[in-house]
Design a protein around this motif. Structure first.
Motif, PDB file in Angstrom:
ATOM      1  N   TYR A  79       8.280   4.743  -0.367  1.00 35.58           N
ATOM      2  CA  TYR A  79       9.651   4.321   0.271  1.00 35.58           C
ATOM      3  C   TYR A  79       9.810   5.373   1.332  1.00 35.58           C
ATOM      4  O   TYR A  79      10.375   4.748   2.738  1.00 35.58           O
ATOM      5  N   LEU A  96       7.283   8.118  11.209  1.00 31.07           N
ATOM      6  CA  LEU A  96       8.005   8.145  12.474  1.00 31.07           C
ATOM      7  C   LEU A  96       8.117   9.775  12.975  1.00 31.07           C
ATOM      8  O   LEU A  96       7.932   9.955  13.961  1.00 31.07           O
ATOM      9  N   LEU A 150       7.403   6.551   3.333  1.00 26.01           N
ATOM     10  CA  LEU A 150       6.432   6.643   4.380  1.00 26.01           C
ATOM     11  C   LEU A 150       6.852   6.232   5.815  1.00 26.01           C
ATOM     12  O   LEU A 150       6.421   6.926   6.664  1.00 26.01           O
ATOM     13  N   PRO A 151       7.505   5.227   5.902  1.00 25.74           N
ATOM     14  CA  PRO A 151       7.883   4.836   7.022  1.00 25.74           C
ATOM     15  C   PRO A 151       8.599   5.942   8.145  1.00 25.74           C
ATOM     16  O   PRO A 151       8.364   6.311   9.357  1.00 25.74           O
ATOM     17  N   VAL A 152       9.816   6.505   7.383  1.00 24.37           N
ATOM     18  CA  VAL A 152      10.409   7.360   7.981  1.00 24.37           C
ATOM     19  C   VAL A 152       9.539   8.720   8.418  1.00 24.37           C
ATOM     20  O   VAL A 152       9.733   9.264   9.533  1.00 24.37           O
ATOM     21  N   ARG A 204      13.539  -5.133   0.079  1.00 26.53           N
ATOM     22  CA  ARG A 204      14.111  -4.623  -0.869  1.00 26.53           C
ATOM     23  C   ARG A 204      15.140  -5.301  -1.558  1.00 26.53           C
ATOM     24  O   ARG A 204      15.793  -6.309  -1.228  1.00 26.53           O
ATOM     25  N   VAL A 261       9.624  -2.471   3.958  1.00 21.70           N
ATOM     26  CA  VAL A 261      10.565  -1.933   3.009  1.00 21.70           C
ATOM     27  C   VAL A 261      11.863  -2.694   2.977  1.00 21.70           C
ATOM     28  O   VAL A 261      12.628  -3.001   2.142  1.00 21.70           O
ATOM     29  N   ALA A 321       6.206  -0.773   8.627  1.00 19.00           N
ATOM     30  CA  ALA A 321       6.472  -0.013   7.248  1.00 19.00           C
ATOM     31  C   ALA A 321       7.884  -0.410   6.982  1.00 19.00           C
ATOM     32  O   ALA A 321       8.226  -0.681   5.670  1.00 19.00           O
ATOM     33  N   TRP A 322       8.612   0.161   7.915  1.00 22.12           N
ATOM     34  CA  TRP A 322      10.127   0.274   7.609  1.00 22.12           C
ATOM     35  C   TRP A 322      10.480  -1.230   7.625  1.00 22.12           C
ATOM     36  O   TRP A 322      11.445  -1.587   6.558  1.00 22.12           O
ATOM     37  N   PHE A 369       7.382   1.610  12.238  1.00 26.06           N
ATOM     38  CA  PHE A 369       8.216   0.542  12.357  1.00 26.06           C
ATOM     39  C   PHE A 369       8.008  -0.857  11.454  1.00 26.06           C
ATOM     40  O   PHE A 369       8.777  -1.472  10.815  1.00 26.06           O
ATOM     41  N   GLY A 392      13.861   1.029  -6.353  1.00 28.42           N
ATOM     42  CA  GLY A 392      12.824   1.916  -6.017  1.00 28.42           C
ATOM     43  C   GLY A 392      13.298   3.007  -5.413  1.00 28.42           C
ATOM     44  O   GLY A 392      12.716   4.118  -5.281  1.00 28.42           O
ATOM     45  N   ALA A 444       7.037   4.698  -6.045  1.00 27.84           N
ATOM     46  CA  ALA A 444       8.142   4.354  -5.019  1.00 27.84           C
ATOM     47  C   ALA A 444       8.438   5.296  -4.178  1.00 27.84           C
ATOM     48  O   ALA A 444       9.192   5.106  -3.006  1.00 27.84           O
TER      49      ALA A 444
END
Lengths: 129, 195
Positions: free
Chosen positions: B139, B146, B141-143, A33, A29, A25-26, A23, A103, B136
């Motif tokens: 990008y 999880l 990584l989070p999902v 962005r 991002v 990292a999410w 979470f 990205g 990129a």
């Protein structure tokens, strides 16, 4: 229950840490962005991944892409790009959705095709890397 | 069956072969029923069930042999050659981490499985980053972190059940327990049998 908790204490901590990291990292991002300016279409034409074209995101377009391995159709609409057609075996690229943030990318692995968003803000085609 | 040293080899060979077959079937099931196609790389990792089971019951060499053969075969049969690089990187990293944490006994099967799943995804992202020369891809990584955690929990719980309930086959000089009941084979803390 108590025994279960004691037995799996380390596991539970680990799972919590993993979820927290995901979470975090999410969030990172999402916060960093930026809406991209254009898409870069690149493909492996024998000597590594090389750019074959770029299109601004603020102009709607239907772009046919031909690679040595097959053909794809990229559709730009309302500032986002989406792979709308592909003759690859599993059509995974068509399911990757629309991309609009810098990205983000759509990858069609069988065709060695990458579409990625670059640049920031409006239609600044000249300064983008 | 009179030669004891042969019996060990044959037992082991049979168990590894059945494990490989099971892993292949699980890979195929996973290939047939993709979870999500929006983000590449999301999967349950059913084949990891077999790998964890072997890691706990027969040790690292057996798990590594089946895991690597499984990756190569499944990619040849229903994958692609570029896909093999991703799978191999994921499998090697995942297995190394799982073997390490299985050894230090800090986590149960569930924790080991979660680590394996997360590091499998991390390995794939690293390869993608290297092959496409694009940072990129992080990008995803989070999902993937999880979904890897969730998948790891599910597989870990199943693997823990398997490790405890599958009748004892990896010991020689001992009559195998009656199959299917599995109640007598509840020895979880046995040492790895060396080759």
């Amino acid at each position: 229950m108590r025994l279960f908790l004691r037995k799996h204490k380390n596991d539970i901590i680990l799972i919590a840490v993993c979820l927290a990291l995901a979470f975090a990292a999410w969030g990172a991002v999402r916060l960093t962005r930026k809406v991209g300016a254009y898409v870069i279409i690149s493909s492996d034409t024998g000597s590594g991944q090389t750019e074959i074209a770029r299109y601004p995101l603020d102009k709607d377009a239907v772009i046919p892409i031909t690679t040595p391995s097959g053909t794809n159709t990229l559709t730009i609409k309302d500032g986002a790009a989406k792979m709308t057609e592909s003759d690859c075996p599993r059509h995974l690229c068509e399911n990757q959705g629309a991309i609009r943030y810098s990205g983000q990318m759509i990858v069609c692995l069988p065709h060695k095709l990458i579409v990625c968003v670059a640049g920031t803000g409006g239609a600044d085609l000249t300064t983008g890397g | 069956m009179e030669n004891k040293s042969h019996t060990v080899g044959i037992h082991r060979l049979a168990v590894l072969s059945v494990s490989l077959a099971a892993a292949m079937v699980l890979s195929y099931v996973e290939y047939l029923v993709p979870i999500s196609t929006a983000v590449p790389g999301i999967k349950i990792g059913l084949a990891n069930l077999v790998v964890i089971f072997l890691l706990y019951r027969l040790g690292l060499p057996a798990a590594a042999a089946v895991s690597m053969t499984r990756v190569v075969l499944s990619n040849l049969l229903f994958g692609s050659l570029p896909g093999m690089a991703y799978s191999l990187a994921g499998a090697v990293l995942s297995l190394s981490v799982m073997a390490l944490f299985r050894r230090i006994r800090f986590f149960s099967e569930v924790g080991v499985s979660v680590l394996g799943a997360v590091f499998h995804n991390l390995g794939q992202i690293l390869v993608a980053c290297f092959m496409m020369e694009q940072a990129a891809v992080f990008y995803y990584l989070p999902v993937l972190c999880l979904t890897g955690t969730v998948a790891g929990i599910v597989i870990g719980i199943l693997a823990a059940v398997l490790v405890r309930k599958v009748p004892d086959f990896d010991r020689t000089g001992k009559k195998p327990q009656k199959a299917e009941t599995g109640s007598g084979a509840d020895q979880t803390d046995k040492e790895d049998s060396a080759i």
